[in-house]
Design a protein around this motif. Structure first.
Motif, PDB file in Angstrom:
ATOM      1  N   LYS A 194     -19.359  -1.194  48.360  1.00 27.93           N
ATOM      2  CA  LYS A 194     -19.592   0.347  47.995  1.00 27.93           C
ATOM      3  C   LYS A 194     -21.076   0.714  48.177  1.00 27.93           C
ATOM      4  O   LYS A 194     -21.146   1.770  48.663  1.00 27.93           O
ATOM      5  CB  LYS A 194     -19.158   0.374  46.494  1.00 27.93           C
ATOM      6  CG  LYS A 194     -19.275   1.585  46.089  1.00 27.93           C
ATOM      7  CD  LYS A 194     -19.121   1.763  44.447  1.00 27.93           C
ATOM      8  CE  LYS A 194     -19.105   3.188  44.183  1.00 27.93           C
ATOM      9  NZ  LYS A 194     -18.970   3.583  42.631  1.00 27.93           N
ATOM     10  N   GLY A 195     -21.788  -0.332  48.271  1.00 30.85           N
ATOM     11  CA  GLY A 195     -23.425   0.048  48.173  1.00 30.85           C
ATOM     12  C   GLY A 195     -23.828  -0.162  49.832  1.00 30.85           C
ATOM     13  O   GLY A 195     -24.655   0.495  50.138  1.00 30.85           O
ATOM     14  N   SER A 196     -22.775  -0.908  50.796  1.00 26.51           N
ATOM     15  CA  SER A 196     -23.272  -1.021  51.959  1.00 26.51           C
ATOM     16  C   SER A 196     -22.121  -0.941  52.823  1.00 26.51           C
ATOM     17  O   SER A 196     -21.575  -1.800  53.606  1.00 26.51           O
ATOM     18  CB  SER A 196     -23.496  -2.582  52.206  1.00 26.51           C
ATOM     19  OG  SER A 196     -24.645  -2.910  51.302  1.00 26.51           O
ATOM     20  N   PRO A 197     -21.486   0.303  52.716  1.00 25.90           N
ATOM     21  CA  PRO A 197     -20.427   0.855  53.695  1.00 25.90           C
ATOM     22  C   PRO A 197     -20.367   0.551  55.059  1.00 25.90           C
ATOM     23  O   PRO A 197     -21.432   0.371  55.831  1.00 25.90           O
ATOM     24  CB  PRO A 197     -20.080   2.426  53.418  1.00 25.90           C
ATOM     25  CG  PRO A 197     -21.492   2.924  52.909  1.00 25.90           C
ATOM     26  CD  PRO A 197     -22.179   1.713  52.328  1.00 25.90           C
ATOM     27  N   ARG A 198     -19.421   0.022  55.548  1.00 25.25           N
ATOM     28  CA  ARG A 198     -19.432  -0.321  57.101  1.00 25.25           C
ATOM     29  C   ARG A 198     -18.682   0.860  57.909  1.00 25.25           C
ATOM     30  O   ARG A 198     -17.683   1.229  57.389  1.00 25.25           O
ATOM     31  CB  ARG A 198     -18.644  -1.622  57.436  1.00 25.25           C
ATOM     32  CG  ARG A 198     -19.009  -2.713  56.616  1.00 25.25           C
ATOM     33  CD  ARG A 198     -20.053  -3.682  57.278  1.00 25.25           C
ATOM     34  NE  ARG A 198     -20.245  -4.648  56.874  1.00 25.25           N
ATOM     35  CZ  ARG A 198     -21.042  -5.273  55.840  1.00 25.25           C
ATOM     36  NH1 ARG A 198     -21.513  -4.303  54.794  1.00 25.25           N
ATOM     37  NH2 ARG A 198     -21.361  -6.476  55.489  1.00 25.25           N
ATOM     38  N   GLU A 199     -19.034   1.100  59.099  1.00 25.39           N
ATOM     39  CA  GLU A 199     -18.673   2.058  59.795  1.00 25.39           C
ATOM     40  C   GLU A 199     -17.348   1.731  60.404  1.00 25.39           C
ATOM     41  O   GLU A 199     -16.801   0.323  60.320  1.00 25.39           O
ATOM     42  CB  GLU A 199     -19.293   2.527  61.314  1.00 25.39           C
ATOM     43  CG  GLU A 199     -19.532   1.272  62.113  1.00 25.39           C
ATOM     44  CD  GLU A 199     -20.868   0.647  61.796  1.00 25.39           C
ATOM     45  OE1 GLU A 199     -21.297  -0.127  62.380  1.00 25.39           O
ATOM     46  OE2 GLU A 199     -21.586   0.722  60.877  1.00 25.39           O
ATOM     47  N   SER A 200     -16.433   2.474  60.933  1.00 23.68           N
ATOM     48  CA  SER A 200     -14.943   1.831  61.222  1.00 23.68           C
ATOM     49  C   SER A 200     -14.859   0.959  62.303  1.00 23.68           C
ATOM     50  O   SER A 200     -13.783   0.199  62.373  1.00 23.68           O
ATOM     51  CB  SER A 200     -14.336   3.149  61.603  1.00 23.68           C
ATOM     52  OG  SER A 200     -14.433   3.718  62.691  1.00 23.68           O
ATOM     53  N   ASP A 201     -15.791   0.716  63.152  1.00 23.42           N
ATOM     54  CA  ASP A 201     -15.848  -0.054  64.128  1.00 23.42           C
ATOM     55  C   ASP A 201     -16.875  -1.269  63.904  1.00 23.42           C
ATOM     56  O   ASP A 201     -17.489  -1.577  64.896  1.00 23.42           O
ATOM     57  CB  ASP A 201     -15.914   0.624  65.725  1.00 23.42           C
ATOM     58  CG  ASP A 201     -15.494  -0.353  66.946  1.00 23.42           C
ATOM     59  OD1 ASP A 201     -14.761  -1.270  66.722  1.00 23.42           O
ATOM     60  OD2 ASP A 201     -16.031  -0.012  67.720  1.00 23.42           O
ATOM     61  N   PHE A 202     -17.112  -1.756  62.815  1.00 22.22           N
ATOM     62  CA  PHE A 202     -18.251  -2.602  62.305  1.00 22.22           C
ATOM     63  C   PHE A 202     -18.250  -3.601  63.198  1.00 22.22           C
ATOM     64  O   PHE A 202     -19.330  -4.258  63.756  1.00 22.22           O
ATOM     65  CB  PHE A 202     -18.128  -2.807  61.108  1.00 22.22           C
ATOM     66  CG  PHE A 202     -19.440  -3.694  60.827  1.00 22.22           C
ATOM     67  CD1 PHE A 202     -20.486  -3.435  60.507  1.00 22.22           C
ATOM     68  CD2 PHE A 202     -18.917  -5.218  60.323  1.00 22.22           C
ATOM     69  CE1 PHE A 202     -21.690  -4.432  60.337  1.00 22.22           C
ATOM     70  CE2 PHE A 202     -19.777  -5.968  59.895  1.00 22.22           C
ATOM     71  CZ  PHE A 202     -21.250  -5.640  60.036  1.00 22.22           C
ATOM     72  N   GLU A 203     -17.057  -4.292  63.576  1.00 19.20           N
ATOM     73  CA  GLU A 203     -17.073  -5.671  64.216  1.00 19.20           C
ATOM     74  C   GLU A 203     -17.732  -5.641  65.666  1.00 19.20           C
ATOM     75  O   GLU A 203     -18.478  -6.357  65.900  1.00 19.20           O
ATOM     76  CB  GLU A 203     -15.517  -6.113  64.249  1.00 19.20           C
ATOM     77  CG  GLU A 203     -15.208  -6.533  62.964  1.00 19.20           C
ATOM     78  CD  GLU A 203     -14.425  -5.134  62.048  1.00 19.20           C
ATOM     79  OE1 GLU A 203     -14.553  -4.009  62.768  1.00 19.20           O
ATOM     80  OE2 GLU A 203     -13.968  -5.414  61.073  1.00 19.20           O
ATOM     81  N   ASN A 204     -17.075  -4.589  66.353  1.00 22.45           N
ATOM     82  CA  ASN A 204     -17.615  -4.266  67.880  1.00 22.45           C
ATOM     83  C   ASN A 204     -19.185  -3.940  67.884  1.00 22.45           C
ATOM     84  O   ASN A 204     -19.745  -4.452  68.552  1.00 22.45           O
ATOM     85  CB  ASN A 204     -16.712  -3.535  68.556  1.00 22.45           C
ATOM     86  CG  ASN A 204     -15.639  -3.907  69.034  1.00 22.45           C
ATOM     87  OD1 ASN A 204     -15.296  -5.025  69.515  1.00 22.45           O
ATOM     88  ND2 ASN A 204     -14.375  -3.218  68.384  1.00 22.45           N
ATOM     89  N   GLY A 205     -19.745  -3.012  66.766  1.00 22.28           N
ATOM     90  CA  GLY A 205     -21.143  -2.968  66.720  1.00 22.28           C
ATOM     91  C   GLY A 205     -21.888  -3.928  66.320  1.00 22.28           C
ATOM     92  O   GLY A 205     -23.055  -4.202  66.992  1.00 22.28           O
TER      93      GLY A 205
END
Length: 93
Positions: free
Chosen positions: A14-25
């Protein structure tokens, strides 16, 4: 019932949200940091990153490095058979 680990993980996300393509980023971020120095990646996670991102990248095999090193009291009882060559494993025995 949520465990302490589940609760802590949920709070962290919740405090560190990931963007939708986090893995590739994150893989691309690692790649950008090492692409100019591929020889420094031997034996690290970055070796995997370069292998994924650069088709021409050639990994150095640790068993070959060990077996081809010049040891003062070297005695070879059997050759290393590398898994990627389909010959078995590097375990000596």
């Amino acid at each position: 019932m949520l465990t302490f680990v589940d609760q802590t993980g949920a709070l962290w996300m919740k405090g560190s949200p990931r963007e939708s393509d986090f893995e590739n980023g994150i893989i691309d971020a690692f790649y950008q940091g090492v692409k100019h120095r591929p020889d420094s990646t031997f034996g690290t996670l970055n070796d995997d990153v370069l292998a994924l991102k650069e088709a021409q990248f050639h990994r150095t095999d640790m068993c070959s490095v060990i077996l081809n090193s010049r040891w003062a009291n070297r005695r070879i009882e059997s050759a290393c058979m590398l898994p990627h060559e389909g010959l078995g494993s590097c375990s000596q025995g």
